[in-house]
Design a protein around this motif. Structure first.
Motif, short mmCIF file in Angstrom:
data_model
loop_
_atom_site.label_atom_id
_atom_site.label_comp_id
_atom_site.label_asym_id
_atom_site.label_seq_id
_atom_site.Cartn_x
_atom_site.Cartn_y
_atom_site.Cartn_z
N GLU A 23 -4.00 7.46 -8.88
CA GLU A 23 -3.78 6.12 -9.41
C GLU A 23 -2.52 5.54 -8.80
O GLU A 23 -1.57 6.25 -8.47
N GLY A 24 -2.53 4.22 -8.64
CA GLY A 24 -1.40 3.51 -8.09
C GLY A 24 -1.46 2.06 -8.54
O GLY A 24 -2.03 1.75 -9.59
N PHE A 25 -0.89 1.19 -7.72
CA PHE A 25 -0.81 -0.23 -8.06
C PHE A 25 -1.16 -1.08 -6.85
O PHE A 25 -0.98 -0.65 -5.71
N LEU A 26 -1.66 -2.28 -7.11
CA LEU A 26 -1.79 -3.29 -6.05
C LEU A 26 -0.50 -4.08 -6.08
O LEU A 26 -0.12 -4.61 -7.13
N ARG A 27 0.18 -4.13 -4.96
CA ARG A 27 1.47 -4.80 -4.92
C ARG A 27 1.64 -5.55 -3.61
O ARG A 27 1.46 -4.97 -2.54
N LEU A 28 1.99 -6.84 -3.70
CA LEU A 28 2.34 -7.60 -2.50
C LEU A 28 3.66 -7.05 -1.98
O LEU A 28 4.52 -6.63 -2.75
N LEU A 29 3.83 -7.08 -0.68
CA LEU A 29 5.05 -6.56 -0.08
C LEU A 29 6.26 -7.36 -0.53
O LEU A 29 6.27 -8.59 -0.46
N ASN A 30 7.27 -6.67 -1.04
CA ASN A 30 8.54 -7.27 -1.46
C ASN A 30 8.36 -8.38 -2.49
O ASN A 30 9.07 -9.38 -2.45
N ASN A 31 7.38 -8.22 -3.37
CA ASN A 31 7.12 -9.25 -4.36
C ASN A 31 6.60 -8.59 -5.63
O ASN A 31 5.56 -7.97 -5.62
N ASN A 32 7.32 -8.75 -6.72
CA ASN A 32 6.91 -8.19 -8.01
C ASN A 32 6.38 -9.25 -8.96
O ASN A 32 6.18 -8.97 -10.14
N ASP A 33 6.16 -10.46 -8.49
CA ASP A 33 5.73 -11.56 -9.34
C ASP A 33 4.26 -11.38 -9.75
O ASP A 33 3.36 -11.47 -8.92
N PRO A 34 3.98 -11.16 -11.05
CA PRO A 34 2.60 -10.95 -11.49
C PRO A 34 1.74 -12.22 -11.46
O PRO A 34 0.53 -12.13 -11.62
N THR A 35 2.34 -13.38 -11.25
CA THR A 35 1.52 -14.59 -11.15
C THR A 35 0.89 -14.73 -9.77
O THR A 35 -0.02 -15.53 -9.59
N GLN A 36 1.36 -13.96 -8.80
CA GLN A 36 0.73 -13.93 -7.48
C GLN A 36 -0.50 -13.04 -7.56
O GLN A 36 -0.56 -12.13 -8.38
N VAL A 37 -1.50 -13.31 -6.72
CA VAL A 37 -2.74 -12.54 -6.79
C VAL A 37 -3.03 -11.85 -5.47
O VAL A 37 -2.55 -12.25 -4.41
N ILE A 38 -3.85 -10.81 -5.57
CA ILE A 38 -4.34 -10.07 -4.41
C ILE A 38 -5.86 -10.13 -4.48
O ILE A 38 -6.45 -9.82 -5.52
N CYS A 39 -6.49 -10.55 -3.38
CA CYS A 39 -7.94 -10.72 -3.35
C CYS A 39 -8.61 -9.50 -2.73
O CYS A 39 -8.11 -8.94 -1.76
N LEU A 40 -9.74 -9.11 -3.31
CA LEU A 40 -10.50 -7.95 -2.86
C LEU A 40 -11.92 -8.37 -2.55
O LEU A 40 -12.43 -9.34 -3.12
#
Length: 144
Positions: free
Chosen positions: A51-68
Motif C-alpha cells: 500500500e502507498g499513496f498517489l502523490r503529485l511531485l512536491n505537492n501535498n494539496d488534496p484539492t489537486q487531482v491525479i487522473c487514471l
C-alpha cells in the motif's frame, strides 16, 4: 537509428514533456488547503501488493487531482489530452477517473513507466465513489 529505437526515443521524450505539462496544469497553484494529508516521500518504490499513496511531485494539496486510466492505452490518451491542454479530450477518454492528491492505493501491477493501482481510500468525500476502482498512472505518482 532503427525504427524501434527511434520510436522508443520519441516516446520517452513525449513522456517527459507530458509530466512537465501535467505538473504545470494540475499543480500550478500551491497548497491552499488545511486538510490533513499524510506525508510521504517520492523516492520510494512500492512492490506489488504494498500500500502507498498517489502523490503529485512536491505537492501535498488534496484539492489537486491525479487522473487514471482503466488500461495502459487509455492512460496514454489521458497523457496526450493533458499534453495538448485538452480538458474536453480528457473527458472523452472512456473509463478515465481522477482522485485527490494523497489518496491511499494498493499497487497491483507494474510496467516500465506506469503502475496499476487500486484505490483503497480517498482524501476527500468526493473520492468515495472511486474506492476499489483500479487504474494505470505514472510511476512517479505512486509513493510509500
Amino acid at each position: 537509428m532503427n525504427q524501434n529505437k527511434k520510436r522508443w526515443y520519441l516516446s520517452w521524450w513525449a513522456l517527459i514533456l507530458y509530466f512537465i505539462i501535467f505538473i504545470y496544469v494540475l499543480g500550478a497553484s500551491g497548497p491552499n488547503s488545511s486538510a490533513p494529508v499524510s506525508t510521504t516521500t517520492t523516492s520510494n518504490d512500492l512492490t506489488i501488493g504494498e500500500e502507498g499513496f498517489l502523490r503529485l511531485l512536491n505537492n501535498n494539496d488534496p484539492t489537486q487531482v491525479i487522473c487514471l486510466g482503466p488500461t495502459k492505452e487509455s492512460y496514454e490518451e489521458i497523457s496526450r489530452a493533458l499534453r495538448a491542454n485538452d480538458m474536453i479530450g480528457l473527458l472523452e477518454v472512456s473509463g478515465a477517473f481522477c482522485v485527490s492528491n494523497g489518496s491511499r492505493v494498493k499497487l497491483i501491477d507494474s510496467d516500465f513507466a506506469v503502475r496499476r493501482v487500486r484505490i483503497e481510500a480517498g482524501v476527500r468525500p468526493i473520492d468515495s465513489d472511486k474506492v476499489n476502482m483500479s487504474g494505470w498512472v505514472a510511476k512517479e505518482f505512486v509513493v510509500k
